[in-house]
Motif scaffolding. Structure first.
Motif, PDB file in Angstrom:
ATOM      1  N   GLY A 109       0.815  -1.207   0.000  1.00  0.00           N
ATOM      2  CA  GLY A 109       0.000   0.000   0.000  1.00  0.00           C
ATOM      3  C   GLY A 109       0.848   1.256   0.000  1.00  0.00           C
ATOM      4  N   LYS A 110       0.226   2.363  -0.408  1.00  0.00           N
ATOM      5  CA  LYS A 110       0.937   3.627  -0.583  1.00  0.00           C
ATOM      6  C   LYS A 110       1.589   4.112   0.702  1.00  0.00           C
ATOM      7  N   MET A 111       0.869   4.031   1.823  1.00  0.00           N
ATOM      8  CA  MET A 111       1.414   4.585   3.052  1.00  0.00           C
ATOM      9  C   MET A 111       2.598   3.784   3.546  1.00  0.00           C
ATOM     10  N   GLY A 213      -4.129   1.043   7.629  1.00  0.00           N
ATOM     11  CA  GLY A 213      -5.547   1.026   7.307  1.00  0.00           C
ATOM     12  C   GLY A 213      -6.158   2.384   7.071  1.00  0.00           C
ATOM     13  N   ILE A 214      -5.386   3.475   7.229  1.00  0.00           N
ATOM     14  CA  ILE A 214      -5.918   4.809   6.961  1.00  0.00           C
ATOM     15  C   ILE A 214      -6.121   4.962   5.455  1.00  0.00           C
ATOM     16  N   ILE A 215      -7.313   5.365   5.044  1.00  0.00           N
ATOM     17  CA  ILE A 215      -7.640   5.468   3.615  1.00  0.00           C
ATOM     18  C   ILE A 215      -7.155   6.795   3.038  1.00  0.00           C
ATOM     19  N   ALA A 260     -15.310   6.931   1.514  1.00  0.00           N
ATOM     20  CA  ALA A 260     -15.076   5.905   2.530  1.00  0.00           C
ATOM     21  C   ALA A 260     -14.047   6.408   3.543  1.00  0.00           C
ATOM     22  N   GLY A 261     -13.022   7.095   3.036  1.00  0.00           N
ATOM     23  CA  GLY A 261     -12.019   7.674   3.922  1.00  0.00           C
ATOM     24  C   GLY A 261     -12.589   8.776   4.797  1.00  0.00           C
ATOM     25  N   LEU A 386      -5.443   0.152   0.146  1.00  0.00           N
ATOM     26  CA  LEU A 386      -4.609   0.027  -1.051  1.00  0.00           C
ATOM     27  C   LEU A 386      -5.116   0.957  -2.138  1.00  0.00           C
ATOM     28  N   TRP A 387      -4.162   1.557  -2.884  1.00  0.00           N
ATOM     29  CA  TRP A 387      -4.562   2.456  -3.965  1.00  0.00           C
ATOM     30  C   TRP A 387      -5.024   1.656  -5.168  1.00  0.00           C
ATOM     31  N   THR A 388      -5.846   2.299  -5.999  1.00  0.00           N
ATOM     32  CA  THR A 388      -6.395   1.652  -7.183  1.00  0.00           C
ATOM     33  C   THR A 388      -6.156   2.528  -8.392  1.00  0.00           C
TER      34      THR A 388
END
Length: 401
Positions: A109-111, A213-215, A260-261, A386-388
């Motif tokens: 994931g990005k973070m 898990g932070i969006i 959602a975030g 996760l980024w899309t």
């Protein structure tokens, strides 16, 4: 009672889209401006996020190498989140021009990629970017000028929508002009809450890694800066260019994740918001937390209006209680809006002059429909951090709109 509920929902919608922008403009007239220093050249790390970006990463690096800023003060660092295509190979081909690669698979994931890459960042200021957006040549100098004010801990740049993508693209561009107006006035009050993740800079010493898990990680990072008493400023001349989605569905998919975030942020408001700064809390609630609730207000307005048709009210103040004929007038206006919005879905790629009447209703409908789905996604646990990618240019999207 139905009429009062109807007008409550209407007032909430109007406040979110018009009332808050007006108030923030009014209050900002009396606020001091941050100090600027156009000659300042602190060391900067441009941190570019990449995942399977072989189609655009070369263009992005070339764009970064053309930035007008002292080269010995600018580190270009590309973080690859476990790409499976030629992204790494292309990045490595620029090593002799000073471009650095941060890569540590597997994809998490990005973070997680940012948390690893930040260890390689040498700049006093870290400027976060995506692979898909291109910067104007003076972006770095425009943004670092605001850091001359020691009270500024983070700076947000401006998203500029490139023309030529049809009617809905024009509506998206108009939306970002509207957002820029709000960001500019929020910044004058001390804290811009509209965070654009692909052009966000902060002092490296103030970087706090978001929890797993932070969006909307960019919003989290900016709010941590605000909680520590620093200003989050807006640099309207620091422009990041982006081609808008070719199809409305692309924008809807992006909006679902963002909303959602937002709901995640609302549920974590107790530890996310800077409660020691009540003015900033008001800005966040009005600008960021009420937006995803607008579709619920719209549904409430429609349902109460329908019930007012079935059970018409009697008595004084017929407009207030939504008595006849006002129950039919309000219902008719709502139907006109929804018909224009639905009609616009069939003309999204056309630019005929008379079709412009569809653009704004369609954009608002799409945004709020996506917000509703984003809410369902979040509460059903189907939205991950996760980024899309979207089909317009096969790239990542994670800006906090």
């Amino acid at each position: 009672m139905l009429g009062l509920l109807f007008w409550l929902f209407v007032v909430l919608i109007v406040y979110t889209y018009a009332g808050y922008p007006f108030l923030i403009w009014l209050f900002s007239r009396f606020a001091p401006r941050p100090r600027l220093d156009a000659a300042a050249t602190p060391s900067v790390t441009l941190l570019i996020a990449a995942f399977n970006e072989e189609k655009v990463i070369g263009q992005k690096i070339e764009n970064s190498l053309q930035l007008v800023y002292p080269r010995d003060r600018l580190q270009i660092l590309v973080m690859d989140d476990g790409s499976a295509d030629r992204t790494q190979e292309i990045i490595r081909s620029y090593a002799d021009r000073g471009v650095e690669l941060a890569y540590n698979p597997p994809r998490r994931g990005k973070m997680a990629a940012i948390n690893r890459a930040i260890q390689q960042a040498r700049g006093e200021i870290v400027l976060f970017s995506d692979a898909s957006n291109m910067y104007a040549p003076d972006v770095v100098s425009e943004m670092v000028a605001l850091f001359a004010d020691s009270r500024v801990g983070a700076v947000v740049g401006a998203r500029a929508i490139e023309a030529g993508e049809g009617g809905l693209g024009e509506s998206e561009g108009l939306y970002w002009k509207y957002e820029s107006f709000i960001q500019k006035n929020e910044s004058r009050l001390g804290c811009c809450t509209g965070i654009v993740g692909e052009i966000l800079a902060l002092r490296r010493e103030l970087f706090i890694p978001p929890p797993d898990g932070i969006i909307n990680d960019d919003f989290f990072m900016a709010m941590q800066v605000a909680k520590r008493g620093y200003r989050v400023a807006y640099a309207p001349k620091a422009r990041s260019f982006e081609s808008i989605s070719l199809h409305a569905q692309d924008g809807i998919e992006r909006r679902k994740r963002i909303v959602a975030g937002r709901y995640q942020a609302i549920l974590h408001a107790d530890r996310l918001l800077p409660w020691n700064r009540p003015g900033v809390v008001w800005q966040i609630i009005s600008h960021k937390f009420m937006r995803p609730l607008v579709p619920l207000f719209m549904i409430g307005a429609l349902l109460t209006n329908l019930l007012a048709l079935i059970f018409p009210a009697q008595g004084q103040l017929p407009l207030l209680v939504l008595a006849s004929p006002y129950n039919w007038v309000m219902f008719g206006l709502q139907m006109v809006f929804y018909l224009l919005a639905i009609g616009g879905r069939f003309f999204e790629q056309r630019k005929a002059g008379w079709l412009r009447i569809f653009y704004v209703p369609t954009f608002l409908f799409n945004s709020n429909w996506a917000a509703l789905i984003g809410m369902v996604r979040f509460f059903s646990g189907k939205q991950t951090a996760l980024w899309t990618k979207t089909s317009k240019y096969d790239s990542t999207q994670n800006s906090d709109r």
